[in-house]
Design a protein around this motif. Structure first.
Motif, mmCIF file in Angstrom:
data_model
loop_
_atom_site.group_PDB
_atom_site.id
_atom_site.type_symbol
_atom_site.label_atom_id
_atom_site.label_comp_id
_atom_site.label_asym_id
_atom_site.label_seq_id
_atom_site.Cartn_x
_atom_site.Cartn_y
_atom_site.Cartn_z
ATOM 1 N N CYS A 40 0.826 -1.203 0.000
ATOM 2 C CA CYS A 40 0.000 0.000 0.000
ATOM 3 C C CYS A 40 0.862 1.255 0.000
ATOM 4 C CB CYS A 40 -0.893 0.022 1.241
ATOM 5 S SG CYS A 40 -2.073 -1.336 1.292
ATOM 6 N N THR A 41 0.283 2.319 -0.518
ATOM 7 C CA THR A 41 0.926 3.622 -0.470
ATOM 8 C C THR A 41 0.483 4.350 0.798
ATOM 9 O OG1 THR A 41 -0.880 4.724 -1.631
ATOM 10 C CG2 THR A 41 0.878 3.779 -3.002
ATOM 11 N N LYS A 42 1.128 5.457 1.068
ATOM 12 C CA LYS A 42 0.739 6.277 2.223
ATOM 13 C C LYS A 42 -0.689 6.800 2.036
ATOM 14 C CE LYS A 42 2.484 10.120 4.953
ATOM 15 N NZ LYS A 42 3.508 11.162 5.018
ATOM 16 N N ALA A 43 -1.057 7.130 0.805
ATOM 17 C CA ALA A 43 -2.422 7.583 0.519
ATOM 18 C C ALA A 43 -3.430 6.468 0.805
ATOM 19 C CB ALA A 43 -2.539 8.053 -0.925
ATOM 20 N N ASP A 44 -3.066 5.218 0.469
ATOM 21 C CA ASP A 44 -3.930 4.084 0.807
ATOM 22 C C ASP A 44 -4.136 4.003 2.311
ATOM 23 O OD1 ASP A 44 -4.128 3.217 -1.874
ATOM 24 O OD2 ASP A 44 -2.421 1.846 -1.663
ATOM 25 N N ALA A 45 -3.053 4.173 3.067
ATOM 26 C CA ALA A 45 -3.139 4.108 4.538
ATOM 27 C C ALA A 45 -4.073 5.189 5.068
ATOM 28 C CB ALA A 45 -1.746 4.251 5.154
ATOM 29 N N ALA A 46 -4.021 6.386 4.491
ATOM 30 C CA ALA A 46 -4.907 7.469 4.924
ATOM 31 C C ALA A 46 -6.362 7.126 4.631
ATOM 32 C CB ALA A 46 -4.514 8.776 4.242
ATOM 33 N N ARG A 47 -6.624 6.537 3.469
ATOM 34 C CA ARG A 47 -7.995 6.145 3.129
ATOM 35 C C ARG A 47 -8.502 5.058 4.075
ATOM 36 N NH1 ARG A 47 -5.629 5.611 -2.095
ATOM 37 N NH2 ARG A 47 -5.669 7.633 -3.096
ATOM 38 N N ILE A 48 -7.637 4.105 4.390
ATOM 39 C CA ILE A 48 -8.019 3.030 5.314
ATOM 40 C C ILE A 48 -8.335 3.616 6.688
ATOM 41 C CG2 ILE A 48 -7.160 0.992 6.546
ATOM 42 C CD1 ILE A 48 -5.505 0.409 3.924
ATOM 43 N N ALA A 49 -7.498 4.535 7.154
ATOM 44 C CA ALA A 49 -7.731 5.173 8.458
ATOM 45 C C ALA A 49 -9.070 5.913 8.459
ATOM 46 C CB ALA A 49 -6.594 6.130 8.796
ATOM 47 N N MET A 50 -9.354 6.658 7.391
ATOM 48 C CA MET A 50 -10.610 7.406 7.317
ATOM 49 C C MET A 50 -11.815 6.479 7.345
ATOM 50 S SD MET A 50 -10.662 10.604 7.460
ATOM 51 C CE MET A 50 -12.400 10.405 7.309
ATOM 52 N N LEU A 51 -11.767 5.401 6.577
ATOM 53 C CA LEU A 51 -12.889 4.464 6.583
ATOM 54 C C LEU A 51 -13.031 3.798 7.952
ATOM 55 C CD1 LEU A 51 -12.629 2.894 3.031
ATOM 56 C CD2 LEU A 51 -14.465 4.325 3.917
ATOM 57 N N ILE A 150 -4.805 12.835 11.142
ATOM 58 C CA ILE A 150 -4.720 11.498 10.544
ATOM 59 C C ILE A 150 -3.396 11.345 9.807
ATOM 60 C CG2 ILE A 150 -5.712 9.994 8.764
ATOM 61 C CD1 ILE A 150 -8.470 11.141 9.677
ATOM 62 N N GLU A 151 -2.992 12.384 9.083
ATOM 63 C CA GLU A 151 -1.703 12.330 8.387
ATOM 64 C C GLU A 151 -0.559 12.162 9.382
ATOM 65 O OE1 GLU A 151 0.712 14.798 5.010
ATOM 66 O OE2 GLU A 151 -0.125 15.941 6.670
ATOM 67 N N ALA A 152 -0.624 12.860 10.519
ATOM 68 C CA ALA A 152 0.426 12.740 11.542
ATOM 69 C C ALA A 152 0.462 11.321 12.103
ATOM 70 C CB ALA A 152 0.191 13.755 12.655
ATOM 71 N N ARG A 153 -0.714 10.727 12.305
ATOM 72 C CA ARG A 153 -0.762 9.348 12.825
ATOM 73 C C ARG A 153 -0.143 8.375 11.823
ATOM 74 N NH1 ARG A 153 -5.912 5.645 14.579
ATOM 75 N NH2 ARG A 153 -4.657 3.906 15.292
ATOM 76 N N ILE A 154 -0.449 8.555 10.555
ATOM 77 C CA ILE A 154 0.125 7.690 9.520
ATOM 78 C C ILE A 154 1.642 7.883 9.476
ATOM 79 C CG2 ILE A 154 0.180 7.188 7.034
ATOM 80 C CD1 ILE A 154 -2.491 6.390 8.281
ATOM 81 N N ASP A 155 2.089 9.140 9.550
ATOM 82 C CA ASP A 155 3.525 9.433 9.507
ATOM 83 C C ASP A 155 4.281 8.726 10.627
ATOM 84 O OD1 ASP A 155 3.477 10.982 7.245
ATOM 85 O OD2 ASP A 155 3.396 12.898 8.329
ATOM 86 N N GLU A 156 3.667 8.626 11.812
ATOM 87 C CA GLU A 156 4.342 7.991 12.960
ATOM 88 C C GLU A 156 4.791 6.580 12.633
ATOM 89 O OE1 GLU A 156 1.901 8.009 16.448
ATOM 90 O OE2 GLU A 156 1.817 10.198 16.519
ATOM 91 N N PHE A 157 3.906 5.768 12.065
ATOM 92 C CA PHE A 157 4.313 4.390 11.802
ATOM 93 C C PHE A 157 4.903 4.214 10.404
ATOM 94 C CE2 PHE A 157 -0.290 4.132 10.738
ATOM 95 C CZ PHE A 157 -0.250 3.527 9.490
ATOM 96 N N TRP A 158 4.605 5.116 9.488
ATOM 97 C CA TRP A 158 5.136 4.992 8.132
ATOM 98 C C TRP A 158 6.641 5.206 8.130
ATOM 99 C CZ3 TRP A 158 2.117 3.253 4.313
ATOM 100 C CH2 TRP A 158 2.640 3.238 3.019
ATOM 101 N N LEU A 159 7.095 6.167 8.907
ATOM 102 C CA LEU A 159 8.535 6.471 8.948
ATOM 103 C C LEU A 159 9.337 5.358 9.623
ATOM 104 C CD1 LEU A 159 8.309 10.268 9.819
ATOM 105 C CD2 LEU A 159 8.745 9.231 7.582
ATOM 106 N N GLU A 160 8.684 4.605 10.517
ATOM 107 C CA GLU A 160 9.366 3.505 11.206
ATOM 108 C C GLU A 160 9.576 2.304 10.294
ATOM 109 O OE1 GLU A 160 6.995 2.620 14.600
ATOM 110 O OE2 GLU A 160 7.339 4.561 15.541
#
Length: 161
Positions: A40-51, A150-160
């Motif tokens: 998945c892309t970061k954009a996919d992760a954001a969509r999943i979080a929103m849903l 939501i973007e900040a939350r995704i960034d936390e684990f995406w960068l790891e």
């Protein structure tokens, strides 16, 4: 990042997320090959979080599917400003009676007011425009999601990863 890792980070069942994809509620940026794990892309992760947030809010994701899926495809943030996804519902409708040929027409608001199935609208809204957007008298209720958070939350684990 693999779908399973994103689901673990967001505390969502992977099966539910896959069902959203099969139902057309979630469109992934990249196709997956049979037998391969979905990347998945970061954009996919954001969509999943929103849903996930929407599902947890009690709104039937399926009821709002078309409008929300359309908004999710074009989800964006305003550069340098807080951004919100506002999903609003309106159940008010109006029946305009027929007008005799040549007679005066009926204007909007003069018809018979009815209650319909919920109609959802989804918009990305700047923080400075949020109050006026929420003040729209045509909306019965609105759900507001902070896209910046939501973007900040995704960034936390995406960068790891």
């Amino acid at each position: 990042m693999r779908l399973s890792a994103i689901c673990n980070e967001l505390d969502l069942p992977k099966g539910r997320v896959e069902q959203w994809g099969h139902r057309g509620l979630l469109v992934f940026d990249n196709e997956t090959k049979p037998g391969a794990a979905r990347e998945c892309t970061k954009a996919d992760a954001a969509r999943i979080a929103m849903l996930g947030y929407l599902s947890n809010s009690g709104i039937s994701v399926e009821a709002a599917a078309k409008q929300i899926a359309q908004a999710m495809k074009h989800l964006f943030l305003f550069t340098g400003e807080k951004s919100f996804l506002v999903i609003s519902s309106s159940r008010a409708g109006e029946i305009i009676p027929p007008t005799p040929r040549g007679g005066p027409g009926v204007k909007k608001g003069e018809g018979v007011q009815i209650v319909t199935d919920p109609h959802f609208l989804a918009d990305a809204v700047r923080e400075r425009d949020l109050a006026s957007h929420l003040g729209n008298p045509e909306f019965d209720y609105s759900l507001v999601f902070d896209l910046t958070e939501i973007e900040a939350r995704i960034d936390e684990f995406w960068l790891e990863a």
